[in-house]
Write a protein that holds these residues in place. Structure first.
Motif, PDB file in Angstrom:
ATOM      1  N   LEU A 106      27.300  41.984  49.528  1.00  0.00           N
ATOM      2  CA  LEU A 106      28.489  41.439  48.858  1.00  0.00           C
ATOM      3  C   LEU A 106      28.225  40.044  48.323  1.00  0.00           C
ATOM      4  N   PHE A 107      27.461  39.232  49.094  1.00  0.00           N
ATOM      5  CA  PHE A 107      27.146  37.869  48.633  1.00  0.00           C
ATOM      6  C   PHE A 107      26.297  37.915  47.361  1.00  0.00           C
ATOM      7  N   ASN A 112      25.742  37.417  41.538  1.00  0.00           N
ATOM      8  CA  ASN A 112      25.415  38.015  40.231  1.00  0.00           C
ATOM      9  C   ASN A 112      26.609  37.957  39.295  1.00  0.00           C
ATOM     10  N   ASN A 113      27.804  38.242  39.844  1.00  0.00           N
ATOM     11  CA  ASN A 113      29.007  38.202  39.021  1.00  0.00           C
ATOM     12  C   ASN A 113      29.287  36.790  38.524  1.00  0.00           C
ATOM     13  N   VAL A 114      29.110  35.793  39.429  1.00  0.00           N
ATOM     14  CA  VAL A 114      29.321  34.393  39.035  1.00  0.00           C
ATOM     15  C   VAL A 114      28.344  34.005  37.934  1.00  0.00           C
ATOM     16  N   SER A 115      27.080  34.435  38.090  1.00  0.00           N
ATOM     17  CA  SER A 115      26.061  34.119  37.085  1.00  0.00           C
ATOM     18  C   SER A 115      26.405  34.749  35.742  1.00  0.00           C
ATOM     19  N   GLU A 116      26.868  36.007  35.774  1.00  0.00           N
ATOM     20  CA  GLU A 116      27.234  36.691  34.532  1.00  0.00           C
ATOM     21  C   GLU A 116      28.425  36.004  33.865  1.00  0.00           C
ATOM     22  N   ILE A 117      29.398  35.575  34.686  1.00  0.00           N
ATOM     23  CA  ILE A 117      30.573  34.886  34.132  1.00  0.00           C
ATOM     24  C   ILE A 117      30.159  33.571  33.490  1.00  0.00           C
ATOM     25  N   ASP A 118      29.260  32.823  34.174  1.00  0.00           N
ATOM     26  CA  ASP A 118      28.771  31.557  33.607  1.00  0.00           C
ATOM     27  C   ASP A 118      28.066  31.789  32.277  1.00  0.00           C
ATOM     28  N   ASN A 119      27.249  32.846  32.217  1.00  0.00           N
ATOM     29  CA  ASN A 119      26.542  33.155  30.969  1.00  0.00           C
ATOM     30  C   ASN A 119      27.519  33.491  29.848  1.00  0.00           C
ATOM     31  N   LEU A 120      28.550  34.271  30.202  1.00  0.00           N
ATOM     32  CA  LEU A 120      29.545  34.640  29.194  1.00  0.00           C
ATOM     33  C   LEU A 120      30.319  33.410  28.704  1.00  0.00           C
TER      34      LEU A 120
END
Length: 261
Positions: A106-107, A112-120
């Protein structure tokens, strides 16, 4: 049951986990003290169980580890595991391992989700900046085109002066709106810490300069017409080079261009 059959029966695994009856446990304990093969097989099973548990529970305490290590010592007496307490311990290790693996998964998923959001968000900001730049450029082009074709504009040519004979500029002054636009594309890029200052001049009865704006954005801005403050009753226009922020009166030694209306 012969000792070989006992080893192959699977009862030794149940014995290690403490799942046999009391009489069966006592019988196997007695056999293990008399037969080295049975004793070694029990020790081998216990080692396998501990190795498997360790792979899922790397944070096994030193105290528990030493207890297990002592129990696995070949030279010591084989002691059967108590049915309830040891089984609970193995179940606990397995549950802890599943919990830790789930937390780790989960961590990682969250990271990964945080990284994808930052990239977006970065892509969104870059796109917005690109769109903003293009809109600004489009507005500058449209404004320049409108000024150039407006018949109400008086075009005043400003010639280069002693400090920069090759410089030139044009003033587009609207007779109806009094708006003023400057074509500064033929001026050299101002040095760092310096700006061009545009002056509306009255020549009579005495020379009276009025600042109507600064050109402080170097090359890119100077490629298009630059709107400055409007003016009324101008008889000439001049452009001087001044320190950043401009000056109250023109520095005549830094007069780059000058032209009468």
């Amino acid at each position: 049951m012969k000792n070989k059959e006992l080893i192959e029966s699977g009862n030794l695994e149940l014995y290690v986990f403490g799942l046999l009856s009391e009489s069966e446990t006592t019988e196997i304990s007695k056999i293990a003290t008399q037969d080295a093969a049975v004793q070694n097989e029990i020790i081998s099973i216990e080692k396998s169980v501990i190795a498997l548990s360790s792979s899922f529970a790397p944070t096994l305490s030193a105290e528990n580890y030493n207890k297990i290590k002592q129990k696995l010592d070949i030279d010591t007496k084989v002691v059967p595991l108590k049915p309830k307490s040891n089984l609970s311990q193995y179940i606990g290790w397995t549950a802890a391992a599943v919990f830790l693996l789930s937390c780790g998964y989960l961590f990682n998923l969250q990271q990964n989700n945080v990284s994808e959001i930052d990239n977006l968000l970065n892509e969104k900001n870059t796109l917005e900046q690109t769109v903003s730049t293009k809109e600004k450029l489009n507005n500058q082009i449209n404004t320049s085109y409108s000024v150039l074709k407006d018949e109400n504009n008086v075009v005043v040519k400003l010639a280069g002066q002693a400090i920069s004979p090759t410089s030139s500029a044009k003033v587009y002054w609207n007779n109806k709106t009094n708006k003023v636009f400057i074509d500064a594309s033929s001026l050299p890029t101002p040095p760092d810490g310096m700006v061009y200052q545009v002056w509306s001049l009255k020549l009579a009865p005495t020379l009276t300069p009025t600042s109507i704006g600064l050109i402080d954005n170097a090359e890119d801005k100077m490629k298009y017409l630059i709107e400055v403050d409007g003016t009324v009753g101008a008889e000439a226009f001049g452009i001087t080079l001044e320190p950043a922020g401009g000056s109250k009166t023109p520095t005549m030694e830094q007069l780059y261009t000058l032209g009468k209306v």
